[in-house]
Structures are given as structure tokens and as C-alpha cells.
Design an enzyme around this catalytic site. Structure first.
Site, PDB file in Angstrom:
ATOM      1  N   ALA A   1       0.840  -1.201   0.000  1.00 55.99           N
ATOM      2  CA  ALA A   1       0.000   0.000   0.000  1.00 55.99           C
ATOM      3  C   ALA A   1       0.870   1.244   0.000  1.00 55.99           C
ATOM      4  O   ALA A   1       1.930   1.284   0.624  1.00 55.99           O
ATOM      5  CB  ALA A   1      -0.915   0.017   1.221  1.00 55.99           C
TER       6      ALA A   1
ATOM      7  N   GLU B   1      -1.562 -11.801  -5.635  1.00 56.32           N
ATOM      8  CA  GLU B   1      -2.927 -11.740  -6.154  1.00 56.32           C
ATOM      9  C   GLU B   1      -3.303 -10.271  -6.284  1.00 56.32           C
ATOM     10  O   GLU B   1      -2.909  -9.450  -5.459  1.00 56.32           O
ATOM     11  CB  GLU B   1      -3.930 -12.423  -5.216  1.00 56.32           C
ATOM     12  CG  GLU B   1      -3.775 -13.921  -5.103  1.00 56.32           C
ATOM     13  CD  GLU B   1      -2.814 -14.356  -4.002  1.00 56.32           C
ATOM     14  OE1 GLU B   1      -2.474 -15.551  -3.977  1.00 56.32           O
ATOM     15  OE2 GLU B   1      -2.379 -13.508  -3.197  1.00 56.32           O
TER      16      GLU B   1
ATOM     17  N   TYR C   1       2.546  -4.320 -12.130  1.00 62.36           N
ATOM     18  CA  TYR C   1       3.080  -5.680 -12.020  1.00 62.36           C
ATOM     19  C   TYR C   1       3.541  -6.197 -13.382  1.00 62.36           C
ATOM     20  O   TYR C   1       4.585  -6.839 -13.477  1.00 62.36           O
ATOM     21  CB  TYR C   1       2.055  -6.618 -11.387  1.00 62.36           C
ATOM     22  CG  TYR C   1       1.630  -6.182  -9.990  1.00 62.36           C
ATOM     23  CD1 TYR C   1       2.535  -5.586  -9.114  1.00 62.36           C
ATOM     24  CD2 TYR C   1       0.322  -6.348  -9.553  1.00 62.36           C
ATOM     25  CE1 TYR C   1       2.147  -5.173  -7.849  1.00 62.36           C
ATOM     26  CE2 TYR C   1      -0.069  -5.949  -8.288  1.00 62.36           C
ATOM     27  CZ  TYR C   1       0.840  -5.359  -7.439  1.00 62.36           C
ATOM     28  OH  TYR C   1       0.459  -4.956  -6.185  1.00 62.36           O
TER      29      TYR C   1
END
Length: 156
Positions: A77, A110, A122
Site C-alpha cells: 500500500a 494476487e 506488475y
């Protein structure tokens, strides 16, 4: 993209748990409780957590579990005020490097299909989609995309 700001990356300590708990609450609809982070730092021998600081304040964090040669990102985060400045990318690169240093060969995570910015990041880092976890997210039963990267192939 916003301007680059000086960021210090370091291993998370128990003194960071309250800050990290606040970031969890800002970032996720079902945040981990702060005692979960205490357990990660004090009990889970597989856990590795890194924080990013700006002027002494924790503004981002990332955690992973390192199991033999596989690193699994548990959570990441960035404070909303610091998003779009490359901090998430730099933090993920720190985690990838740490995993490599500690014997990691592959990394997995995930991500929500609806989280387009994270998915783009990603993919930029070399992660590829390798499956779906049905109804993974308990807040809305959204599926999770499983992504993997071979860390050795991403070394510069």
C-alpha cells in the site's frame, strides 16, 4: 507521473505498526488489524516487511512471505497523497531484490481485476497472469488474478 521525491526504504519494525495499520485502513476495504502485523514481525519467520519513509513518516509498505525459493506478496500500500510518483514501483523493486538476496527465485501475488494501475505496474515489473482465485476478496466476492514473475529473469 508526479515528481520524484526522496524516499528511504528500510525493514519494518514494531514502531511502524500503527502507521502501517493506518495505511491499511486507507488502502483496503477489509484491512488487516494491527495485531496481524505484530504477529508477522514477531512470530512469522517467513515474513519480510519493508516500509518507505518520506521525512521520517511511513508513507508506504509491502510485505511478503519467503518460503524456500518462492516469495508471496501479502500486501502493498502507498498513502493516497503519494500515489502516482513511482513509490509503489520502487517499493516492489526493493521487495524483489530482497527476495533474491534471501534465496527467492520466483514471486507471486494476487490482484483485483478492477485494480488496473496495480496490474499495469506488475506487468511492467515482469509479472505474468497465471490463473484466477474465484471470489478471493471477501468484501465483494471479486476474483483475484494470480501473477508470477521469475526474479532471476528480472535482474538488471
Amino acid at each position: 507521473m508526479g515528481q520524484t521525491i526522496p524516499v528511504r526504504f528500510r525493514l519494518m519494525t514494531l514502531d511502524d505498526v500503527e502507521w502501517v495499520g493506518e495505511l491499511e485502513r486507507l488502502a483496503f476495504p477489509t484491512p488487516w488489524p494491527t495485531d496481524a502485523f505484530v504477529n508477522e514481525l514477531t512470530i512469522n519467520k517467513h515474513a519480510r516487511y519493508v516500509v518507505a519513509e518520506v521525512e521520517g513518516q511511513v508513507i508506504a509498505y509491502c510485505g511478503m512471505w519467503l518460503l524456500v525459493d518462492e516469495a508471496h506478496i501479502t500486501n502493498v500500500a502507498v498513502h493516497p497523497h503519494y500515489r502516482g510518483r513511482g513509490i509503489g514501483e520502487r517499493l516492489m523493486r526493493q521487495m524483489m531484490g530482497l527476495a533474491l538476496l534471501q534465496g527467492g527465485e520466483k514471486m507471486t501475488l494476487e490482484v483485483r481485476p478492477s485494480n488496473h494501475s496495480a496490474r499495469r505496474l506488475y506487468k511492467k515489473l515482469g509479472f505474468m497472469e497465471h490463473g484466477i482465485r474465484r471470489k478471493y476478496y471477501t468484501d465483494n466476492d471479486e476474483d483475484a488474478i494470480i501473477m508470477w514473475v521469475n526474479l532471476r529473469e528480472q535482474e538488471n
